[in-house]
Design a protein around this motif. Structure first.
Motif, PDB file in Angstrom:
ATOM      1  N   SER A   3      -6.846 -69.711  16.747  1.00 17.42           N
ATOM      2  CA  SER A   3      -7.910 -68.718  16.924  1.00 17.42           C
ATOM      3  C   SER A   3      -7.538 -67.793  18.063  1.00 17.42           C
ATOM      4  O   SER A   3      -6.901 -68.192  19.025  1.00 17.42           O
ATOM      5  N   VAL A   4      -8.011 -66.562  17.914  1.00 20.99           N
ATOM      6  CA  VAL A   4      -7.667 -65.553  18.886  1.00 20.99           C
ATOM      7  C   VAL A   4      -8.912 -64.715  19.200  1.00 20.99           C
ATOM      8  O   VAL A   4      -9.739 -64.477  18.318  1.00 20.99           O
ATOM      9  N   LEU A   5      -9.088 -64.356  20.470  1.00 25.39           N
ATOM     10  CA  LEU A   5     -10.249 -63.563  20.877  1.00 25.39           C
ATOM     11  C   LEU A   5      -9.848 -62.111  21.117  1.00 25.39           C
ATOM     12  O   LEU A   5      -8.879 -61.840  21.840  1.00 25.39           O
ATOM     13  N   LEU A   6     -10.594 -61.189  20.486  1.00 28.18           N
ATOM     14  CA  LEU A   6     -10.349 -59.756  20.695  1.00 28.18           C
ATOM     15  C   LEU A   6     -11.668 -59.063  21.023  1.00 28.18           C
ATOM     16  O   LEU A   6     -12.743 -59.619  20.780  1.00 28.18           O
ATOM     17  N   CYS A   7     -11.571 -57.835  21.522  1.00 30.88           N
ATOM     18  CA  CYS A   7     -12.759 -57.037  21.827  1.00 30.88           C
ATOM     19  C   CYS A   7     -12.627 -55.695  21.110  1.00 30.88           C
ATOM     20  O   CYS A   7     -11.660 -54.962  21.344  1.00 30.88           O
ATOM     21  N   PRO A   8     -13.568 -55.348  20.238  1.00 31.28           N
ATOM     22  CA  PRO A   8     -13.472 -54.074  19.508  1.00 31.28           C
ATOM     23  C   PRO A   8     -13.440 -52.879  20.477  1.00 31.28           C
ATOM     24  O   PRO A   8     -14.067 -52.934  21.537  1.00 31.28           O
ATOM     25  N   PRO A   9     -12.705 -51.801  20.092  1.00 35.46           N
ATOM     26  CA  PRO A   9     -12.469 -50.690  21.029  1.00 35.46           C
ATOM     27  C   PRO A   9     -13.564 -49.626  21.024  1.00 35.46           C
ATOM     28  O   PRO A   9     -13.282 -48.445  21.224  1.00 35.46           O
ATOM     29  N   ASP A  10     -14.822 -50.013  20.784  1.00 33.04           N
ATOM     30  CA  ASP A  10     -15.916 -49.037  20.649  1.00 33.04           C
ATOM     31  C   ASP A  10     -15.967 -48.036  21.810  1.00 33.04           C
ATOM     32  O   ASP A  10     -16.273 -46.871  21.610  1.00 33.04           O
ATOM     33  N   TYR A  11     -15.724 -48.518  23.019  1.00 35.50           N
ATOM     34  CA  TYR A  11     -15.851 -47.654  24.197  1.00 35.50           C
ATOM     35  C   TYR A  11     -14.511 -47.407  24.871  1.00 35.50           C
ATOM     36  O   TYR A  11     -14.456 -46.966  26.018  1.00 35.50           O
ATOM     37  N   PHE A  12     -13.425 -47.700  24.130  1.00 39.83           N
ATOM     38  CA  PHE A  12     -12.089 -47.549  24.706  1.00 39.83           C
ATOM     39  C   PHE A  12     -11.823 -46.098  25.096  1.00 39.83           C
ATOM     40  O   PHE A  12     -12.141 -45.167  24.361  1.00 39.83           O
ATOM     41  N   ASP A  13     -11.227 -45.901  26.263  1.00 38.48           N
ATOM     42  CA  ASP A  13     -10.905 -44.546  26.723  1.00 38.48           C
ATOM     43  C   ASP A  13      -9.892 -44.633  27.861  1.00 38.48           C
ATOM     44  O   ASP A  13      -9.639 -45.725  28.389  1.00 38.48           O
TER      45      ASP A  13
END
Ligand code: ARG
Length: 274
Positions: A3-13
């Motif tokens: 299993s791997v944890l990621l964070c969606p890039p909704d606010y990536f900048d």
């Protein structure tokens, strides 16, 4: 299944310059970033990974780099644990409590260190030997030598040795840009990123050290993800392909150009969950 944890890039900048890649020559295309992140997730899934996500938070533009906020592990007799980071930059410091809470809710033991004026940036600078026998710890740009020492003291209580590695190339400001374990015996290494004694330690622990060129390392080719016989990388060169073949790994390319504008690529965007 890993299993791997990621964070969606909704606010990536890219809003500032935390590392030499963040030149802001061209703005982040958030739509493109989202589709690159989706592709990374599908390649991880096709490689046999289970994806977990943490909710992105508005204003935390680098939260997508889910490798940095905690260091995670598992040790028999102790169970699963997470060590919250002390990030250098204030916006990144605000990411840490969200990750610590996620790990607390998932029943990891939280190991809080007393950092004082020191820094430690999670799996950006802390990398497990694949068999779990030790941890390599980069310092010099983000994590401090003192931070690594405090981490090492905590790990020694669990019987896990930590190998400190002095970093010297600002384009390889995190260890995960210049050291990539391929197997228990083989690692990809960009030698120019390490002080001489650090390079000597690497040779001591890895029977096969495959060298990356500066142009490969600075394009994040050493920031790949090794998973079930695949090596997920943003680019490929004939030389790297040959190394991977010799170690029985198949290269898989995922475009991460939007994230490279922030100084990160495949490895930086995930944390493997024990
Ligand atoms: N912009 C982020 C920073 O400078 C990029 C982090 C990349 N992560 C990594 N593990 N190398 O903090």
């Amino acid at each position: 299944m890993p299993s791997v944890l990621l964070c969606p890039p909704d606010y990536f900048d890219v809003v500032d310059q935390k590392n030499p890649y963040m030149t802001r020559k061209s703005a982040v295309d958030r739509g493109k970033a989202r589709s690159q992140w989706d592709s990374l997730c599908s390649v991880l899934q096709q490689s046999g990974c289970d994806i977990e996500t943490i909710a992105p938070v508005e204003g935390l533009e680098d939260m997508v780099f889910a490798a940095n906020q905690v260091f995670v592990g598992e040790k028999s007799g102790y169970g699963k644990f997470a060590v919250p980071s002390q990030m250098v930059y204030p916006s990144r410091q605000r990411e840490v409590p969200h990750f610590a809470e996620w790990f607390r809710q998932h029943e990891y033991q939280i190991v809080d260190l007393d950092y004082g004026t020191d820094y430690l940036e999670g799996h950006g600078d802390l990398i497990w030997h694949p068999d779990g026998s030790r941890i390599y710890a980069g310092y010099g740009f983000r994590s401090t030598q003192g931070g690594v020492q405090k981490f090492s003291d905590a790990m020694s209580k669990m019987g896990i040795p930590v190998v400190p590695l002095d970093l010297v190339d600002p384009f390889c400001y995190h260890l995960d840009t210049c050291l990539c374990p391929l197997t228990n015996e083989a690692a990809l290494v960009f030698p120019g990123a390490f002080a001489a004694h650090a390079l000597a330690s690497i040779h001591q622990y890895w029977p096969r050290v495959h060298l990356l060129a500066a142009e490969e390392a600075h394009r994040f080719m050493g920031n790949g993800i090794v998973i079930n016989g695949n090596y997920i990388s943003p680019y490929m060169t004939p030389q790297l392909q040959q190394i991977l073949e010799s170690e029985g790994l198949r290269p898989l390319i995922v475009d991460t150009s939007e994230f490279e504008k922030a100084g990160g690529s495949c490895f930086c965007m995930k944390t493997f969950l024990p």
